[in-house]
Enzyme design. Structure first.
Site, PDB file in Angstrom:
ATOM      1  N   TYR A  53       0.840  -1.205   0.000  1.00 42.64           N
ATOM      2  CA  TYR A  53       0.000   0.000   0.000  1.00 42.64           C
ATOM      3  C   TYR A  53       0.874   1.254   0.000  1.00 42.64           C
ATOM      4  O   TYR A  53       0.584   2.236  -0.679  1.00 42.64           O
ATOM      5  CB  TYR A  53      -0.931   0.014   1.219  1.00 42.64           C
ATOM      6  CG  TYR A  53      -1.910   1.165   1.141  1.00 42.64           C
ATOM      7  CD1 TYR A  53      -3.124   1.016   0.482  1.00 42.64           C
ATOM      8  CD2 TYR A  53      -1.607   2.410   1.688  1.00 42.64           C
ATOM      9  CE1 TYR A  53      -4.013   2.075   0.365  1.00 42.64           C
ATOM     10  CE2 TYR A  53      -2.479   3.473   1.572  1.00 42.64           C
ATOM     11  CZ  TYR A  53      -3.687   3.304   0.919  1.00 42.64           C
ATOM     12  OH  TYR A  53      -4.557   4.353   0.794  1.00 42.64           O
ATOM     13  N   PHE A  72      -7.233  23.000 -23.691  1.00 37.70           N
ATOM     14  CA  PHE A  72      -7.474  21.569 -23.853  1.00 37.70           C
ATOM     15  C   PHE A  72      -8.686  21.220 -22.987  1.00 37.70           C
ATOM     16  O   PHE A  72      -8.868  21.777 -21.908  1.00 37.70           O
ATOM     17  CB  PHE A  72      -6.265  20.694 -23.488  1.00 37.70           C
ATOM     18  CG  PHE A  72      -6.578  19.255 -23.799  1.00 37.70           C
ATOM     19  CD1 PHE A  72      -6.671  18.843 -25.110  1.00 37.70           C
ATOM     20  CD2 PHE A  72      -6.871  18.355 -22.788  1.00 37.70           C
ATOM     21  CE1 PHE A  72      -7.050  17.545 -25.423  1.00 37.70           C
ATOM     22  CE2 PHE A  72      -7.246  17.058 -23.090  1.00 37.70           C
ATOM     23  CZ  PHE A  72      -7.342  16.641 -24.410  1.00 37.70           C
ATOM     24  N   THR A  73      -9.483  20.273 -23.465  1.00 39.92           N
ATOM     25  CA  THR A  73     -10.789  19.997 -22.857  1.00 39.92           C
ATOM     26  C   THR A  73     -10.719  19.772 -21.345  1.00 39.92           C
ATOM     27  O   THR A  73     -11.358  20.491 -20.577  1.00 39.92           O
ATOM     28  CB  THR A  73     -11.407  18.766 -23.545  1.00 39.92           C
ATOM     29  OG1 THR A  73     -10.454  17.703 -23.522  1.00 39.92           O
ATOM     30  CG2 THR A  73     -11.780  19.082 -24.997  1.00 39.92           C
ATOM     31  N   ASP A  96       2.056  21.589 -19.479  1.00 44.76           N
ATOM     32  CA  ASP A  96       1.366  20.340 -19.767  1.00 44.76           C
ATOM     33  C   ASP A  96       2.361  19.513 -20.578  1.00 44.76           C
ATOM     34  O   ASP A  96       2.552  19.728 -21.778  1.00 44.76           O
ATOM     35  CB  ASP A  96       0.079  20.591 -20.561  1.00 44.76           C
ATOM     36  CG  ASP A  96      -0.668  19.288 -20.838  1.00 44.76           C
ATOM     37  OD1 ASP A  96      -0.023  18.217 -20.792  1.00 44.76           O
ATOM     38  OD2 ASP A  96      -1.882  19.332 -21.109  1.00 44.76           O
ATOM     39  N   LYS A 117       0.451   9.102 -23.029  1.00 42.83           N
ATOM     40  CA  LYS A 117       0.913   9.506 -24.367  1.00 42.83           C
ATOM     41  C   LYS A 117       2.424   9.238 -24.464  1.00 42.83           C
ATOM     42  O   LYS A 117       2.820   8.100 -24.664  1.00 42.83           O
ATOM     43  CB  LYS A 117       0.577  10.978 -24.621  1.00 42.83           C
ATOM     44  CG  LYS A 117      -0.901  11.246 -24.901  1.00 42.83           C
ATOM     45  CD  LYS A 117      -1.754  11.265 -23.681  1.00 42.83           C
ATOM     46  CE  LYS A 117      -3.100  11.917 -23.891  1.00 42.83           C
ATOM     47  NZ  LYS A 117      -3.957  11.782 -22.684  1.00 42.83           N
ATOM     48  N   ARG A 155     -12.757  17.203 -33.328  1.00 41.57           N
ATOM     49  CA  ARG A 155     -12.094  18.243 -32.525  1.00 41.57           C
ATOM     50  C   ARG A 155     -12.564  19.587 -33.071  1.00 41.57           C
ATOM     51  O   ARG A 155     -11.840  20.313 -33.742  1.00 41.57           O
ATOM     52  CB  ARG A 155     -10.564  18.137 -32.612  1.00 41.57           C
ATOM     53  CG  ARG A 155      -9.976  16.880 -32.006  1.00 41.57           C
ATOM     54  CD  ARG A 155      -9.752  16.881 -30.499  1.00 41.57           C
ATOM     55  NE  ARG A 155     -10.896  16.636 -29.666  1.00 41.57           N
ATOM     56  CZ  ARG A 155     -10.811  16.300 -28.362  1.00 41.57           C
ATOM     57  NH1 ARG A 155      -9.642  16.169 -27.761  1.00 41.57           N
ATOM     58  NH2 ARG A 155     -11.882  16.118 -27.649  1.00 41.57           N
ATOM     59  N   PHE A 157     -18.332  15.888 -25.732  1.00 44.15           N
ATOM     60  CA  PHE A 157     -17.908  15.092 -26.889  1.00 44.15           C
ATOM     61  C   PHE A 157     -17.800  13.605 -26.576  1.00 44.15           C
ATOM     62  O   PHE A 157     -17.958  12.768 -27.447  1.00 44.15           O
ATOM     63  CB  PHE A 157     -16.561  15.610 -27.437  1.00 44.15           C
ATOM     64  CG  PHE A 157     -15.456  15.608 -26.419  1.00 44.15           C
ATOM     65  CD1 PHE A 157     -15.298  16.666 -25.545  1.00 44.15           C
ATOM     66  CD2 PHE A 157     -14.583  14.541 -26.325  1.00 44.15           C
ATOM     67  CE1 PHE A 157     -14.285  16.661 -24.596  1.00 44.15           C
ATOM     68  CE2 PHE A 157     -13.571  14.527 -25.375  1.00 44.15           C
ATOM     69  CZ  PHE A 157     -13.427  15.593 -24.502  1.00 44.15           C
TER      70      PHE A 157
HETATM   71  N1  PM9 Z   1      -5.810  13.689 -24.221  1.00 41.68           N
HETATM   72  C1  PM9 Z   1      -6.523  12.744 -26.259  1.00 41.68           C
HETATM   73  O1  PM9 Z   1      -7.122  11.865 -26.873  1.00 41.68           O
HETATM   74  C2  PM9 Z   1      -7.377  11.737 -24.114  1.00 41.68           C
HETATM   75  C3  PM9 Z   1      -8.772  12.057 -23.921  1.00 41.68           C
HETATM   76  S1  PM9 Z   1      -9.571  13.299 -24.890  1.00 41.68           S
HETATM   77  C4  PM9 Z   1     -10.008  14.396 -23.650  1.00 41.68           C
HETATM   78  O2  PM9 Z   1      -5.845  13.628 -26.828  1.00 41.68           O
HETATM   79  C5  PM9 Z   1      -3.433  16.940 -22.985  1.00 41.68           C
HETATM   80  C6  PM9 Z   1      -2.676  17.807 -23.909  1.00 41.68           C
HETATM   81  C7  PM9 Z   1      -4.104  15.817 -23.435  1.00 41.68           C
HETATM   82  C8  PM9 Z   1      -4.850  15.023 -22.514  1.00 41.68           C
HETATM   83  C9  PM9 Z   1      -5.619  13.916 -22.939  1.00 41.68           C
HETATM   84  C10 PM9 Z   1      -4.856  15.398 -21.149  1.00 41.68           C
HETATM   85  C11 PM9 Z   1      -5.609  14.601 -20.139  1.00 41.68           C
HETATM   86  C12 PM9 Z   1      -4.166  16.512 -20.761  1.00 41.68           C
HETATM   87  N2  PM9 Z   1      -3.477  17.262 -21.669  1.00 41.68           N
HETATM   88  O3  PM9 Z   1      -6.576  11.685 -20.629  1.00 41.68           O
HETATM   89  O4  PM9 Z   1      -6.573  12.458 -18.279  1.00 41.68           O
HETATM   90  O5  PM9 Z   1      -4.043  15.520 -24.731  1.00 41.68           O
HETATM   91  O6  PM9 Z   1      -4.664  11.147 -19.122  1.00 41.68           O
HETATM   92  O7  PM9 Z   1      -4.957  13.423 -19.906  1.00 41.68           O
HETATM   93  C13 PM9 Z   1      -6.537  12.761 -24.834  1.00 41.68           C
HETATM   94  P1  PM9 Z   1      -5.764  12.094 -19.450  1.00 41.68           P
END
Ligand code: PM9
Length: 460
Positions: free
Chosen positions: A73, A125-126, A216, A259, A383, A450
Site C-alpha cells: 500500500y 485543452f478539454t 502540460d 501519451k 475536434r 464530446f
Molecule cells: N488527451 C486525447 O485523446 C485523451 C482524452 S480526450 C479528452 O488527446 C493533454 C494535452 C491531453 C490530454 C488527454 C490530457 C488529459 C491533458 N493534456 O486523458 O486524463 O491531450 O490522461 O490526460 C486525450 P488524461
C-alpha cells in the site's frame, strides 16, 4: 535532421487480431452509437485512430517490469523507480503520481486557482480547461494567431503571443493570474510545438510579474523533436537534453503518461517547490490515493518508469513523428485539406474545408468522423464545435475557428500499410464529399460533451 530514411527501431513480438466488418455492420454500429465514435465498441473498429492516449504498445522491458510490481500500500519500490525516472528525464525534484493526466490537472487547479482567477494558455485543452473552470477560474487563449489558421506553415504554431499575454496581464492584473498554462505540443492546434525561444520569453515575462509557468508535459518529448528539427542551435542536441531544458523553464508540470510515456494508464505531477509539493501530496491522498501510488498499481508505476526511459530515445521519437508525417503527406498528395505542418501525434483533417456546404451547427467534423468510420471502419475523433462545449456564462456553443477530425496514431502499434489503407479510405470519402449531410444533437451531457453526446443524421 529531416528524419529521412527512418525506420521503426523495434521488432514485433506479440500481435493482436483486429476486427473486420461489413458496411452494413458499420452502419448499424454507428446508429447504435448515436453517431459518436466514442460510443462505438472497439470490436466494431478495424483501425483505431480515436486517440494516442493509453493505446501505445508496451515493450518487452515494460511487460517484464509489470511482473516486478510491488503492490505494498505504501512506499512501493516502483514509486521510487518512477521518481528517479521523472527526475532524470524531466528534472522536477518532487513527483506525485496520479491515475492519469486529469488527476494531475485537478490537483494543480485546486491548489493554485481561486475563484475569479484568469489562466492564460496556448489554446485550451478539454480536461485542462474544465478543471480550471471547476476551480473558479477562466481560461484565456493567448496562442499565436497562426495556430488558428490550418494553412499557416509557421514552424511553431504552439507559441504564445507575447503581446497578447502582456496585454492580458495589464488588463486583469498579475495577482489574478496564478499561472500560465503552457502545453507542449498543443493538441487542439494540431499537435503543434512551442519553441524554446518562446518558452524562454514567456518565462521572463511571467517571472517578472510573479506568475508561475505550468507545463502540460503530455507530449513534451514530441515537442523536443520539433525543436531539434526546426529551431536554430538544437540540431545536435538530443531529445533528452531538449526535454530537460524545456522543463527547467517551468515551475511544475502535469503529465498524462498515457501519451509520451508509453503506458496504458498513469500520470504524474512534477514540482520543484517543497511547499507546493507538500500540498499536492496532501490533495493526492484525498482524490487519487496515497502519494506513493496515486491511483495506480505498483506494476503500472513500474511500466511508466520504464516507458519514460524508453520515450526519450531519439530513434524512437524520430520513427514516431515520421510515421505520423507520412500519413499526413499521403493525405496532402490526395488533395485532402489537413492542418499544416503535420503535428506530432496526429493528422488533423480540416472538416470545414472538406465539407464546406455544412455550417458549424450541423457538426461537420462529427459527421466526417462518422463517414470515415462508415467507409472502412477507421475510428477518429471530432475536434471542433462539439469538443469546445458551451460557454459556462452564456450557455452558447463555443465556436472554435478550427473544425477538425483527428487521426491520432498510437505509438508502435500500426504498420505503414495499415495507415496507407486509412489514407485511401479518407480519399474515397473526399470523392463523395458533396453528398455528405450534417447531424443534429440528440443528447448533450453537462461536462465534456464530446465523450457521450448522441446525434441524429440529417437528410441534407
Ligand atoms: N488527451 C486525447 O485523446 C485523451 C482524452 S480526450 C479528452 O488527446 C493533454 C494535452 C491531453 C490530454 C488527454 C490530457 C488529459 C491533458 N493534456 O486523458 O486524463 O491531450 O490522461 O490526460 C486525450 P488524461
Amino acid at each position: 535532421m529531416d528524419g529521412g530514411g527512418w525506420f521503426e527501431p523495434y521488432r514485433i513480438k506479440v500481435v493482436e487480431r483486429i476486427p473486420v466488418t461489413t458496411a452494413r455492420e458499420r452502419r448499424k454500429a454507428l446508429d447504435e452509437a448515436g453517431w459518436n465514435t466514442f460510443l462505438l465498441r472497439s470490436d466494431q473498429v478495424t483501425i483505431d485512430l480515436l486517440t494516442d492516449s493509453g493505446t501505445s504498445a508496451m515493450s518487452d522491458r515494460q511487460w517484464a517490469g509489470m511482473m516486478l510490481g510491488d503492490e505494498a500500500y505504501a512506499g512501493s519500490r516502483n514509486f521510487y523507480h518512477l521518481e528517479d525516472a521523472v527526475r532524470s528525464a524531466y528534472g522536477y525534484r518532487y513527483v506525485v503520481p496520479t491515475h492519469q493526466g486529469r488527476g494531475a490537472e485537478h490537483i494543480v487547479s485546486r491548489m493554485l486557482i481561486h475563484p475569479g482567477d484568469v489562466i492564460a494558455g496556448n489554446m485550451y485543452f478539454t480536461t485542462t480547461r474544465l478543471h480550471q473552470e471547476l476551480a473558479g477560474g477562466t481560461f484565456r487563449d493567448v496562442i499565436v494567431e497562426e495556430a488558428h489558421d490550418p494553412d499557416s506553415t509557421h514552424p511553431f504554431k504552439g507559441n504564445i503571443d507575447l503581446g497578447k499575454l502582456e496585454r492580458l496581464i495589464g488588463e486583469v492584473g498579475a495577482e489574478r493570474m496564478p499561472y500560465v498554462s503552457v502545453a507542449a505540443t498543443v493538441n487542439m492546434a494540431g499537435g503543434q510545438p512551442i519553441s524554446m525561444e518562446n518558452l524562454r520569453a514567456v518565462r521572463e515575462l511571467t517571472g517578472a510579474a510573479g506568475i508561475l509557468v505550468v507545463l502540460d508535459a503530455t507530449r513534451a518529448v514530441e515537442n523536443a523533436w520539433f525543436v531539434k528539427e526546426r529551431e536554430p542551435g538544437y540540431a545536435e542536441r538530443s531529445v533528452a537534453e531538449i526535454l530537460r531544458e524545456t522543463c527547467d523553464l517551468t515551475d511544475l508540470c502535469t503529465m498524462s503518461g498515457k501519451k509520451d510515456s508509453l503506458v496504458n494508464i498513469g500520470g504524474f505531477l512534477g514540482l520543484n517547490d517543497p511547499d507546493l509539493a507538500e500540498e499536492a501530496r496532501n490533495l493526492c491522498v484525498v482524490y487519487e490515493g496515497l502519494h506513493t501510488y496515486g491511483g495506480l498499481a505498483g506494476r503500472d508505476l513500474e511500466a511508466m518508469a520504464r516507458g519514460i526511459e524508453e520515450s526519450v530515445d531519439d530513434d524512437h521519437v524520430r520513427a514516431r513523428i515520421m510515421q505520423v508525417r507520412e500519413l499526413g503527406d499521403r493525405l496532402i498528395e490526395d488533395g485532402i485539406p489537413v492542418v499544416r505542418p503535420i503535428g506530432g501525434h496526429a493528422v488533423f483533417v480540416d472538416a470545414a474545408r472538406f465539407l464546406p456546404h455544412l455550417p458549424q451547427e450541423r457538426f461537420p467534423a462529427q459527421r466526417l468522423a462518422a463517414e470515415i468510420y462508415l467507409e472502412a471502419g477507421t475510428r477518429t475523433m471530432e475536434r471542433g464545435i462539439v469538443s469546445a462545449g458551451r460557454d459556462p456564462e452564456t450557455g452558447e456553443h463555443r465556436r472554435p475557428r478550427l473544425e477538425l477530425v483527428r487521426l491520432a496514431i498510437p505509438r508502435r502499434v500500426y504498420t505503414s500499410r495499415q495507415l496507407g489503407m486509412v489514407a485511401a479510405s479518407v480519399a474515397r470519402v473526399f470523392d463523395r464529399r458533396d453528398e455528405v449531410p450534417g447531424l443534429e444533437m440528440a443528447f448533450e451531457p453537462a461536462y465534456l460533451r464530446f465523450f457521450q453526446a448522441r446525434f441524429r443524421p440529417l437528410d441534407r
